[in-house]
Write an enzyme that holds these catalytic residues in place. Structure first.
Site, PDB file in Angstrom:
ATOM      1  N   ASN A  63       0.834  -1.193   0.000  1.00 42.89           N
ATOM      2  CA  ASN A  63       0.000   0.000   0.000  1.00 42.89           C
ATOM      3  C   ASN A  63       0.879   1.257   0.000  1.00 42.89           C
ATOM      4  O   ASN A  63       1.075   1.883  -1.044  1.00 42.89           O
ATOM      5  CB  ASN A  63      -0.949  -0.051   1.216  1.00 42.89           C
ATOM      6  CG  ASN A  63      -1.966   1.057   1.204  1.00 42.89           C
ATOM      7  OD1 ASN A  63      -1.803   2.048   0.501  1.00 42.89           O
ATOM      8  ND2 ASN A  63      -3.020   0.917   1.970  1.00 42.89           N
ATOM      9  N   ASP A  64       1.481   1.582   1.151  1.00 43.63           N
ATOM     10  CA  ASP A  64       2.273   2.817   1.251  1.00 43.63           C
ATOM     11  C   ASP A  64       3.347   2.928   0.166  1.00 43.63           C
ATOM     12  O   ASP A  64       3.585   4.005  -0.373  1.00 43.63           O
ATOM     13  CB  ASP A  64       2.986   2.900   2.614  1.00 43.63           C
ATOM     14  CG  ASP A  64       2.006   2.998   3.765  1.00 43.63           C
ATOM     15  OD1 ASP A  64       0.828   3.307   3.509  1.00 43.63           O
ATOM     16  OD2 ASP A  64       2.430   2.753   4.908  1.00 43.63           O
ATOM     17  N   VAL A  65       3.988   1.805  -0.146  1.00 42.49           N
ATOM     18  CA  VAL A  65       5.127   1.870  -1.081  1.00 42.49           C
ATOM     19  C   VAL A  65       4.691   2.099  -2.527  1.00 42.49           C
ATOM     20  O   VAL A  65       5.520   2.212  -3.425  1.00 42.49           O
ATOM     21  CB  VAL A  65       6.024   0.606  -0.981  1.00 42.49           C
ATOM     22  CG1 VAL A  65       6.587   0.445   0.417  1.00 42.49           C
ATOM     23  CG2 VAL A  65       5.287  -0.645  -1.414  1.00 42.49           C
TER      24      VAL A  65
END
Ligand code: NAP
Length: 463
Positions: free
Chosen positions: A387-389
Site C-alpha cells: 500500500n504505502d510503497v
C-alpha cells in the site's frame, strides 16, 4: 619452539571470530549468500563466547551456566516468533543487548569506585548512558510495533527542548563523575536520567519511522558494546561492537534515503500521525473491483507483468501461491518481474526473504530504482498486499505525510491490479489515491486465497 599458551589460543580465536563477523556482514549483502552469512556469523559468535570462557579471569562457571540457561529459556522462544513479528523481536534483542552492556558497566563502576581514572570513568559513563537509553528506547519501540503502545507519535509543546535538556543532564552528570567518581548517588541518578531519556527519545516517533529507529537503536547498542570493550579491555568486543554500531548506522542512512527523510526529521519530526481528513474525502469516491476470473483473463493476455509484494503478502503467507502464479504466467510466455521497495513489509529485506523462501529466482527480484523506468512499458502492475510503497501521494501531494518518500511507480503501468482485503490503510495510516484511478482494478480478498483463485483460473483456461 615453545608451546602455544592459552592466551595465544584465545587471541587467535578472537581474530578468527572477527574475520567471521566481517565475512558475515559481507555475505548478508546479497540474498544468494545471506544464509552463508548467517551461519558464519553464528559460528564466529560461538567461537568468541567459548574463547572467552577459557579466559583465566573466569574463575568459576556457576553464574555463567545459570545465565546461559535463563538466556536460552528466553532466547529460544524469541527465535521462533512469526516472520511478521521479527521487527519487535529485534527491538527486544537490542533491549537485552543494551541492558547487559549497561549492567556490566554499572558493575564495573561499583567494583572500581573510587579508584577509577578519569578516562575510565568517561568510558563507563558514556557506555552506561548509551546502554540504558537504548534499553528503554528499544522496549518502547517493541511496544509500538506490537501495538501494545499507541503507534502514533506522542508529542507536546516544547518536547524537543525538554528531551535535549534531559540528555544534557545525563552528559553533565558524566562530566561531574569524571572528576568525582566517588559520588555514587550521582551515578545512580545518571542511570535513571538515561533510562528516562530513552523513553522520551522514542515515544514521540510514529510507527512508520520505527524501522529506522530500530536500526538506529541497533547502532547505539553496538556502540555501547564497543565502549564496554574499552572498559573491559576486550578487543573482540570493541571490534564486534563497532561493526554492529557502524552497520546499524549505515542501514539507518539507507532507510532514511529510501523514505527521503533526514535523521533529524525522523528523530524530531513526529511523522506517522494518523490522517483523519483524507479518509473523509475518500468516502465519496468509488473504486472498480474485479473477480479472480477477470484478473486471470487480463494477466494471461499480458506480455509483461510486474508483481509488487508488500506487507499483506507477508501476513497472508501468500509467497508460495505467488510462486505458482509466477510459474503459470511464465509458462504462458509472460515476462514476470518482482519490484522490491526497500521498506516494503515490516523489516529491511522482508520481501527478499519471503520470495527466496518460495524459490523465486533472484534475478527476477528488481530493486526500486532499477524497475521504476519499466512501469510505463508494463501491461499489468499486480500489487499484492502493498500500500504505502505504491502511494502516488508521496510523489504528488505536498501535504501528504509521506511526501518525498520514493515509491514504486505502479500507477504508470497500463493497468494496475491491487489485491487487498478491503479499503484498509497501510502502515502510515493514510489514504491511497492509486485505488481510485480509472486504470486500477481492486481485487478484494486475502492475498493467499485470491492469488490461489487466479492460479486455478489460469490452469483451467489453459487446459
Ligand atoms: P502497508 O502500507 O503496511 O500496507 C499493507 C496492506 O496490506 C494494507 O493496506 C492491508 O490492506 C493489506 N493486507 C493486510 N493483510 C492482508 C491480507 N491477508 N491479504 C491481502 N492484503 C492484506 O505495506 P507496504 O506497502 O509493504 O509498506 C510498508 C510500510 O511499513 C511502509 O509505510 C514502511 O515505512 C513501513 N515499515 C517498513 C518496515 C521495513 O523495514 N520494511 C518496518 C516497519 C514499517 P487491507 O487491510 O485492506 O487488506
Amino acid at each position: 619452539m615453545s608451546a602455544v599458551s592459552v592466551q595465544q589460543l584465545i587471541d587467535f580465536s578472537y581474530i578468527a571470530a572477527v574475520i567471521g563477523f566481517i565475512l558475515a556482514l559481507k555475505w548478508l549483502n546479497s540474498p544468494v549468500s545471506a544464509m552463508r552469512g548467517v551461519v558464519i556469523g553464528e559460528i564466529a559468535s560461538a567461537v568468541a563466547v567459548v574463547a572467552t570462557l577459557f579466559d583465566p579471569q573466569v574463575v568459576h562457571y556457576k553464574w555463567v551456566i545459570i545465565a546461559l540457561i535463563i538466556g536460552a529459556a528466553v532466547g529460544v522462544p524469541l527465535g521462533m516468533v512469526k516472520m511478521t513479528a521479527v521487527p519487535q523481536r529485534t527491538a527486544l534483542s537490542h533491549a537485552f543487548g543494551a541492558m547487559s552492556a549497561a549492567l556490566i558497566g554499572i558493575a564495573e563502576y561499583y567494583v572500581g569506585t573510587p579508584h577509577i581514572s578519569k578516562f575510565e570513568m568517561a568510558e563507563i559513563g558514556l557506555e552506561v548512558v548509551i546502554g540504558s537509553l537504548t534499553f528503554t528506547g528499544s522496549i518502547i519501540a517493541a511496544g509500538k510495533l506490537q501495538e501494545i503502545l499507541p503507534q502514533r507519535p506522542i508529542t507536546y509543546r516544547g518536547q524537543n527542548i525538554v528531551s535535549l535538556s534531559v540528555l544534557g543532564a545525563a552528559l553533565a552528570l558524566i562530566a561531574v563523575l569524571v572528576f568525582h567518581p566517588e559520588y555514587t548517588h550521582l551515578f545512580a541518578a545518571m542511570v535513571v536520567v538515561a533510562l528516562i531519556f530513552g523513553i522520551m527519545l522514542v515515544t514521540p516517533i510514529g510507527g512508520a519511522d520505527m524501522p529506522t529507529v530500530i536500526s538506529l537503536l541497533n547502532s547505539y547498542a553496538g556502540f555501547s558494546a564497543a565502549l564496554l570493550g574499552f572498559v573491559l579491555n576486550s578487543k573482540v568486543l570493541v571490534v564486534a561492537g563497532s561493526l554492529d554500531g557502524a552497520s546499524g548506522f549505515i542501514l539507518s542512512v539507507i532507510m532514511c534515503k529510501a523514505m527521503n527523510r533526514s535523521f533529524t526529521n525522523v528523530l524530531f519530526g513526529a511523522f506517522g500521525q494518523v490522517q483523519v481528513s483524507a479518509g473523509k474525502e475518500a468516502e465519496e469516491r468509488t473504486v472498480r473491483s474485479a473477480s479472480p476470473e477477470e484478473a486471470a483473463g487480463i494477466l494471461g493476455a499480458a506480455s509483461k507483468v510486474i508483481i509488487v509484494p508488500g506487507y499483506g503478502m507477508a501476513v497472508a503467507q501468500a509467497q508460495h501461491k505467488v510462486r505458482e502464479l509466477y510459474d503459470a504466467l511464465s509458462k504462458r510466455g509472460v515476462d514476470v518481474k518482482f519490484a522490491i521497495h526497500p521498506v516494503a513489509g515490516r523489516m529491511p529485506g522482508h520481501m527478499n526473504v519471503l520470495l527466496a523462501e518460495a524459490d523465486i529466482p533472484y534475478d527476477k527480484l528488481v530493486e526500486m530504482d532499477d524497475i521504476n523506468g519499466e512501469f510505463p512499458q508494463t501491461d499489468v502492475a499486480l500489487v499484492i498486499g502493498a500500500n504505502d510503497v505504491t502511494n502516488p501521494a508521496a510523489r504528488e501531494d505536498q501535504s501528504s505525510p509521506i511526501y518525498g518518500m520514493p515509491i514504486l511507480d505502479v500507477d504508470r503501468a497500463r493497468t494496475v491490479m491491487v489485491i487487498k482485503r478491503g479499503m484498509g490503510a497501510g502502515f502510515a495510516g493514510i489514504e491511497n489515491p492509486l485505488y481510485y484511478l480509472d486504470k486500477t482494478l481492486m481485487l478484494f480478498g486475502d492475498a493467499k486465497n485470491f492469488v490461489g483463485s487466479i492460479v486455478r483460473e489460469l490452469a483451467g483456461s489453459h487446459g
